[in-house]
Write a protein that holds these residues in place. Structure first.
Motif, short mmCIF file in Angstrom:
data_model
loop_
_atom_site.label_atom_id
_atom_site.label_comp_id
_atom_site.label_asym_id
_atom_site.label_seq_id
_atom_site.Cartn_x
_atom_site.Cartn_y
_atom_site.Cartn_z
N ALA A 196 18.56 -27.38 -75.98
CA ALA A 196 19.31 -27.95 -75.01
C ALA A 196 18.65 -28.28 -73.74
O ALA A 196 18.75 -29.18 -73.12
CB ALA A 196 20.77 -27.29 -74.73
N ALA A 197 17.82 -27.16 -73.20
CA ALA A 197 17.00 -27.43 -72.03
C ALA A 197 16.14 -28.50 -72.22
O ALA A 197 15.72 -29.04 -71.43
CB ALA A 197 16.55 -25.95 -71.73
N ALA A 198 15.47 -28.54 -73.28
CA ALA A 198 14.32 -29.31 -73.55
C ALA A 198 14.97 -30.89 -73.51
O ALA A 198 14.26 -31.48 -72.78
CB ALA A 198 13.64 -29.31 -75.00
N LEU A 199 16.03 -31.16 -73.95
CA LEU A 199 16.48 -32.44 -73.91
C LEU A 199 16.88 -32.83 -72.69
O LEU A 199 16.64 -34.01 -72.05
CB LEU A 199 17.70 -32.76 -74.91
CG LEU A 199 18.41 -34.15 -74.79
CD1 LEU A 199 17.25 -35.13 -75.25
CD2 LEU A 199 19.66 -34.25 -75.72
N HIS A 200 17.50 -31.68 -71.81
CA HIS A 200 17.90 -31.99 -70.51
C HIS A 200 16.49 -32.31 -69.63
O HIS A 200 16.76 -33.05 -68.78
CB HIS A 200 18.53 -30.66 -69.94
CG HIS A 200 18.91 -30.63 -68.41
ND1 HIS A 200 19.85 -31.48 -67.78
CD2 HIS A 200 18.18 -30.05 -67.42
CE1 HIS A 200 19.92 -31.51 -66.54
NE2 HIS A 200 19.01 -30.41 -66.17
N ALA A 201 15.63 -31.42 -69.98
CA ALA A 201 14.27 -31.79 -69.03
C ALA A 201 13.65 -33.09 -69.24
O ALA A 201 13.30 -33.74 -68.50
CB ALA A 201 13.12 -30.64 -69.50
N ALA B 1 26.17 -21.41 -70.60
CA ALA B 1 25.92 -21.20 -72.13
C ALA B 1 26.51 -22.51 -72.83
O ALA B 1 26.69 -22.55 -74.03
CB ALA B 1 26.70 -20.23 -72.60
N SER B 2 26.99 -23.70 -72.18
CA SER B 2 27.66 -24.74 -72.76
C SER B 2 26.53 -25.32 -73.82
O SER B 2 27.25 -25.82 -74.87
CB SER B 2 27.88 -26.05 -71.91
OG SER B 2 28.42 -25.29 -70.78
N GLY B 3 25.28 -25.66 -73.69
CA GLY B 3 24.35 -26.04 -74.64
C GLY B 3 24.46 -25.15 -75.90
O GLY B 3 24.27 -25.69 -77.11
N VAL B 4 24.40 -23.80 -75.86
CA VAL B 4 24.06 -23.05 -76.92
C VAL B 4 25.89 -23.15 -77.65
O VAL B 4 25.88 -23.29 -78.89
CB VAL B 4 24.30 -21.44 -76.46
CG1 VAL B 4 24.65 -20.59 -77.58
CG2 VAL B 4 22.84 -21.44 -76.11
N ASP C 147 23.64 -33.85 -71.27
CA ASP C 147 22.55 -34.22 -71.72
C ASP C 147 21.91 -32.85 -72.73
O ASP C 147 21.64 -32.66 -73.90
CB ASP C 147 21.31 -34.54 -71.23
CG ASP C 147 21.01 -33.98 -70.00
OD1 ASP C 147 21.64 -32.88 -69.64
OD2 ASP C 147 20.50 -34.60 -68.98
N ALA C 148 22.35 -31.67 -71.83
CA ALA C 148 22.09 -30.44 -72.66
C ALA C 148 23.02 -30.09 -73.76
O ALA C 148 22.73 -29.51 -74.58
CB ALA C 148 22.18 -29.15 -71.48
N HIS C 149 24.27 -30.41 -73.46
CA HIS C 149 25.44 -30.36 -74.53
C HIS C 149 24.89 -31.14 -75.77
O HIS C 149 24.91 -30.57 -77.07
CB HIS C 149 26.62 -30.90 -74.06
CG HIS C 149 27.23 -30.03 -72.94
ND1 HIS C 149 28.61 -30.63 -72.73
CD2 HIS C 149 26.82 -29.21 -72.30
CE1 HIS C 149 28.75 -29.81 -71.75
NE2 HIS C 149 27.77 -28.89 -71.29
N LEU C 150 24.26 -32.45 -75.61
CA LEU C 150 23.95 -33.29 -76.85
C LEU C 150 22.74 -32.67 -77.37
O LEU C 150 22.67 -32.57 -78.89
CB LEU C 150 23.61 -34.70 -76.27
CG LEU C 150 24.61 -35.49 -76.02
CD1 LEU C 150 24.09 -36.84 -75.28
CD2 LEU C 150 25.72 -35.82 -76.94
N GLY C 151 21.88 -32.08 -76.73
CA GLY C 151 20.51 -31.48 -77.26
C GLY C 151 21.04 -30.01 -78.03
O GLY C 151 20.34 -29.99 -79.08
#
Length: 246
Positions: free
Chosen positions: A128-133, A146-149, A222-226
């Protein structure tokens, strides 16, 4: 003995091996929620303001950290792709994520066990962090939550928690359904509708339309999508159960 996990239907004379109350969370989920609450209390109530700010800066994820040579920085770039998922920006943020963690983390933990769940959390937070970055390269803002997880747990649950014949998740034995292959999972109407609604909600948030009050203004869609993509596509790597035969 067949290697396929038992599948129970409403008309079957067979019964699941045990009945689980709806709100009887696995210990791993209870510990996860308590950890998130404890860190939030530490961050917002127990530490002085300066120490709280330092804690957030050292644990939150920020894309700007990866613009400069890593050797010239402190080591925050190393752990923040995970630790940001343990922090929250307010009680509303924490409560919202805690409810979804309980709802979707419970079937996943019952399915894959505590050890795999911990690894799943770590890798989905990183994804999630990677796509956000990637989509916000060089942005100095801080990402927490924790939304990405949780999105990854949703994506993973879509692979098994809804019966292949359609219908809703059964909290007693839904974790025993066979995993549905990627090639056929969207033939499941329940999964297809759930994913479309989830994507629509994140699209709306990405366009800046608030859905849940003030907290939604800073949601990292975007972190959600990742996270969701990681959970949906990679769940088979964590699943000890065989997939459904095509």
């Amino acid at each position: 003995m067949t290697s396929e996990p038992p599948v129970f239907s409403a008309t079957s004379d067979e019964q699941p091996p045990r009945r689980e109350p709806i709100f009887n969370f696995p210990p791993a989920i209870t510990v996860s929620i308590l950890l998130l609450v404890a860190l939030f209390l530490l961050q917002d109530y127990l530490l002085p303001e300066s120490a709280s700010e330092a804690l957030v800066i050292s644990l939150a994820f920020s894309p700007v950290r990866y613009v400069y040579p890593l050797a010239e920085q402190n080591l925050e770039w190393l752990w923040t792709p995970l630790t940001y998922s343990l922090l929250h920006g307010g009680w509303e943020h924490l409560l919202f994520n805690g409810l979804w963690l309980a709802a979707f983390g419970t079937p996943v933990v019952r399915r894959i066990g505590t050890g795999r769940y911990v690894v799943f959390w770590i890798l989905s937070a990183v994804a999630a962090a990677a796509l956000h970055a990637a989509l916000n390269w060089g942005d100095p803002t801080l990402l927490v939550g924790a939304s990405g997880v949780i999105s990854a747990l949703m994506g993973g649950a879509c692979r098994f928690a809804f019966p292949a014949s359609g219908g809703t998740y059964n909290p007693r034995f839904g974790h025993l359904y066979p995993r549905q292959p990627l090639t056929v999972v969207f033939k499941n109407r329940t999964v297809a509708i759930f994913v479309l609604l989830w994507l629509f909600g994140n699209l709306v948030v990405g366009l800046g339309v608030p859905l849940f009050g003030e907290m939604e203004g800073n949601i990292a869609w975007d972190a959600h999508l990742g996270g969701f993509a990681f959970g949906f596509l990679c769940f088979g790597l964590f699943d000890p159960q065989p997939r459904r035969a095509i």
